[in-house]
Design a protein around this motif. Structure first.
Motif, PDB file in Angstrom:
ATOM      1  N   ARG A 288      16.614  62.033  45.072  1.00  0.00           N
ATOM      2  CA  ARG A 288      16.755  62.748  46.332  1.00  0.00           C
ATOM      3  C   ARG A 288      17.323  61.802  47.370  1.00  0.00           C
ATOM      4  N   ALA A 289      17.857  62.372  48.441  1.00  0.00           N
ATOM      5  CA  ALA A 289      18.317  61.566  49.568  1.00  0.00           C
ATOM      6  C   ALA A 289      17.356  61.804  50.724  1.00  0.00           C
ATOM      7  N   THR A 290      17.041  60.743  51.439  1.00  0.00           N
ATOM      8  CA  THR A 290      16.168  60.875  52.592  1.00  0.00           C
ATOM      9  C   THR A 290      16.869  60.313  53.806  1.00  0.00           C
ATOM     10  N   ALA A 291      16.528  60.852  54.954  1.00  0.00           N
ATOM     11  CA  ALA A 291      17.129  60.352  56.189  1.00  0.00           C
ATOM     12  C   ALA A 291      16.578  58.980  56.494  1.00  0.00           C
ATOM     13  N   GLY A 292      17.379  58.161  57.116  1.00  0.00           N
ATOM     14  CA  GLY A 292      16.959  56.818  57.487  1.00  0.00           C
ATOM     15  C   GLY A 292      16.000  56.834  58.663  1.00  0.00           C
ATOM     16  N   HIS A 293      15.634  55.661  59.119  1.00  0.00           N
ATOM     17  CA  HIS A 293      14.749  55.512  60.267  1.00  0.00           C
ATOM     18  C   HIS A 293      15.390  56.178  61.476  1.00  0.00           C
ATOM     19  N   PRO A 294      14.619  56.903  62.329  1.00  0.00           N
ATOM     20  CA  PRO A 294      15.218  57.639  63.437  1.00  0.00           C
ATOM     21  C   PRO A 294      15.917  56.764  64.473  1.00  0.00           C
ATOM     22  N   HIS A 295      15.603  55.462  64.526  1.00  0.00           N
ATOM     23  CA  HIS A 295      16.220  54.589  65.520  1.00  0.00           C
ATOM     24  C   HIS A 295      17.375  53.786  64.959  1.00  0.00           C
ATOM     25  N   VAL A 296      17.805  54.132  63.763  1.00  0.00           N
ATOM     26  CA  VAL A 296      18.932  53.469  63.116  1.00  0.00           C
ATOM     27  C   VAL A 296      20.046  54.500  63.008  1.00  0.00           C
ATOM     28  N   GLU A 297      21.295  54.027  62.961  1.00  0.00           N
ATOM     29  CA  GLU A 297      22.409  54.952  62.831  1.00  0.00           C
ATOM     30  C   GLU A 297      22.155  55.910  61.681  1.00  0.00           C
ATOM     31  N   ALA A 298      22.809  57.065  61.711  1.00  0.00           N
ATOM     32  CA  ALA A 298      22.594  58.114  60.712  1.00  0.00           C
ATOM     33  C   ALA A 298      23.063  57.652  59.335  1.00  0.00           C
ATOM     34  N   GLU A 299      22.208  56.922  58.638  1.00  0.00           N
ATOM     35  CA  GLU A 299      22.495  56.462  57.292  1.00  0.00           C
ATOM     36  C   GLU A 299      21.645  57.264  56.325  1.00  0.00           C
ATOM     37  N   GLN A 300      22.150  57.467  55.159  1.00  0.00           N
ATOM     38  CA  GLN A 300      21.401  58.143  54.112  1.00  0.00           C
ATOM     39  C   GLN A 300      20.883  57.104  53.137  1.00  0.00           C
ATOM     40  N   THR A 301      19.581  57.113  52.898  1.00  0.00           N
ATOM     41  CA  THR A 301      19.007  56.261  51.875  1.00  0.00           C
ATOM     42  C   THR A 301      18.931  57.083  50.606  1.00  0.00           C
ATOM     43  N   ILE A 302      19.539  56.591  49.562  1.00  0.00           N
ATOM     44  CA  ILE A 302      19.504  57.289  48.285  1.00  0.00           C
ATOM     45  C   ILE A 302      18.334  56.740  47.486  1.00  0.00           C
ATOM     46  N   VAL A 303      17.510  57.645  46.977  1.00  0.00           N
ATOM     47  CA  VAL A 303      16.369  57.274  46.145  1.00  0.00           C
ATOM     48  C   VAL A 303      16.542  57.949  44.798  1.00  0.00           C
ATOM     49  N   MET A 304      16.549  57.142  43.747  1.00  0.00           N
ATOM     50  CA  MET A 304      16.595  57.667  42.380  1.00  0.00           C
ATOM     51  C   MET A 304      15.272  57.330  41.718  1.00  0.00           C
ATOM     52  N   ARG A 305      14.696  58.318  41.048  1.00  0.00           N
ATOM     53  CA  ARG A 305      13.455  58.078  40.317  1.00  0.00           C
ATOM     54  C   ARG A 305      13.753  58.141  38.822  1.00  0.00           C
ATOM     55  N   ILE A 306      13.314  57.110  38.121  1.00  0.00           N
ATOM     56  CA  ILE A 306      13.482  57.062  36.672  1.00  0.00           C
ATOM     57  C   ILE A 306      12.087  57.031  36.071  1.00  0.00           C
TER      58      ILE A 306
ATOM     59  N   PRO B  33      32.149  45.605  51.184  1.00  0.00           N
ATOM     60  CA  PRO B  33      31.620  44.764  52.247  1.00  0.00           C
ATOM     61  C   PRO B  33      30.734  43.640  51.730  1.00  0.00           C
ATOM     62  N   LEU B  34      30.050  43.847  50.607  1.00  0.00           N
ATOM     63  CA  LEU B  34      29.169  42.802  50.090  1.00  0.00           C
ATOM     64  C   LEU B  34      29.975  41.586  49.653  1.00  0.00           C
ATOM     65  N   ALA B  35      31.164  41.812  49.099  1.00  0.00           N
ATOM     66  CA  ALA B  35      32.013  40.697  48.686  1.00  0.00           C
ATOM     67  C   ALA B  35      32.522  39.920  49.895  1.00  0.00           C
ATOM     68  N   ARG B  36      32.635  40.588  51.039  1.00  0.00           N
ATOM     69  CA  ARG B  36      33.100  39.926  52.261  1.00  0.00           C
ATOM     70  C   ARG B  36      31.943  39.348  53.070  1.00  0.00           C
ATOM     71  N   GLY B  37      30.710  39.483  52.584  1.00  0.00           N
ATOM     72  CA  GLY B  37      29.560  38.957  53.300  1.00  0.00           C
ATOM     73  C   GLY B  37      29.080  39.871  54.417  1.00  0.00           C
ATOM     74  N   GLU B  38      29.544  41.115  54.444  1.00  0.00           N
ATOM     75  CA  GLU B  38      29.117  42.089  55.448  1.00  0.00           C
ATOM     76  C   GLU B  38      27.930  42.875  54.900  1.00  0.00           C
ATOM     77  N   PRO B  39      27.118  43.473  55.769  1.00  0.00           N
ATOM     78  CA  PRO B  39      25.921  44.158  55.297  1.00  0.00           C
ATOM     79  C   PRO B  39      26.203  45.409  54.466  1.00  0.00           C
ATOM     80  N   GLY B  40      27.182  46.215  54.817  1.00  0.00           N
ATOM     81  CA  GLY B  40      27.499  47.427  54.065  1.00  0.00           C
ATOM     82  C   GLY B  40      26.445  48.502  54.232  1.00  0.00           C
ATOM     83  N   PRO B  41      26.567  49.570  53.451  1.00  0.00           N
ATOM     84  CA  PRO B  41      25.602  50.663  53.533  1.00  0.00           C
ATOM     85  C   PRO B  41      24.243  50.228  52.992  1.00  0.00           C
ATOM     86  N   PRO B  42      23.203  51.004  53.281  1.00  0.00           N
ATOM     87  CA  PRO B  42      21.874  50.625  52.802  1.00  0.00           C
ATOM     88  C   PRO B  42      21.830  50.628  51.282  1.00  0.00           C
ATOM     89  N   PRO B  43      20.946  49.818  50.704  1.00  0.00           N
ATOM     90  CA  PRO B  43      20.841  49.788  49.247  1.00  0.00           C
ATOM     91  C   PRO B  43      20.281  51.100  48.709  1.00  0.00           C
TER      92      PRO B  43
END
Length: 132
Positions: free
Chosen positions: A4-22, A55-65
């Protein structure tokens, strides 16, 4: 396996955290299906979720893990290691990485043994047992 996808923290930009359950046991045939699902979910991530490219190869933070919840695994073996390694490669190609949640001590030790755990490999967000 559910995800499922969950919304990020309300005080952080509108990022989607992807959660996979195995859960259950994995066979080598499961890895391509899991990677295909992850690739599709990352491809569908809203455009505001960090810089494009690698972005990770350039040393930038990129999207959330991507959080991979492995607490429901019933068998820890090399099929699980292969699936997690391939999920990490899929995430890296999309400019992010995976982090494990609920990993059993046995899985952490196996990932360390094959060199896939730690800063350059697969990280943990919430380990299931005491640290080794």
């Amino acid at each position: 396996m559910t995800s499922r996808a969950t919304a990020g923290h309300p005080h952080v930009e509108a990022e989607q955290t992807i959660v996979m359950r195995i859960a259950g046991g994995l066979s080598p045939a499961d890895a391509p299906r899991l990677c295909e699902e992850l690739d599709g979910r990352l491809r569908d991530r809203p455009p505001g979720d960090g810089p494009r490219g690698d972005p990770l190869a350039r040393g930038e933070p990129g999207p959330p893990p991507v959080t991979v919840d492995v607490a429901g695994l019933t068998r820890i073996d090399l099929a699980v290691v292969e699936a997690l390694a391939r999920l990490q490669l899929t995430a890296r190609r999309r400019g992010t990485r995976i982090e494990l949640s609920g990993a059993a001590q046995e899985l952490i030790l196996l990932l360390r043994l094959v060199g896939l755990h730690g800063p350059a490999g697969i990280g943990e967000t919430a380990p299931a047992g005491p640290a080794p």
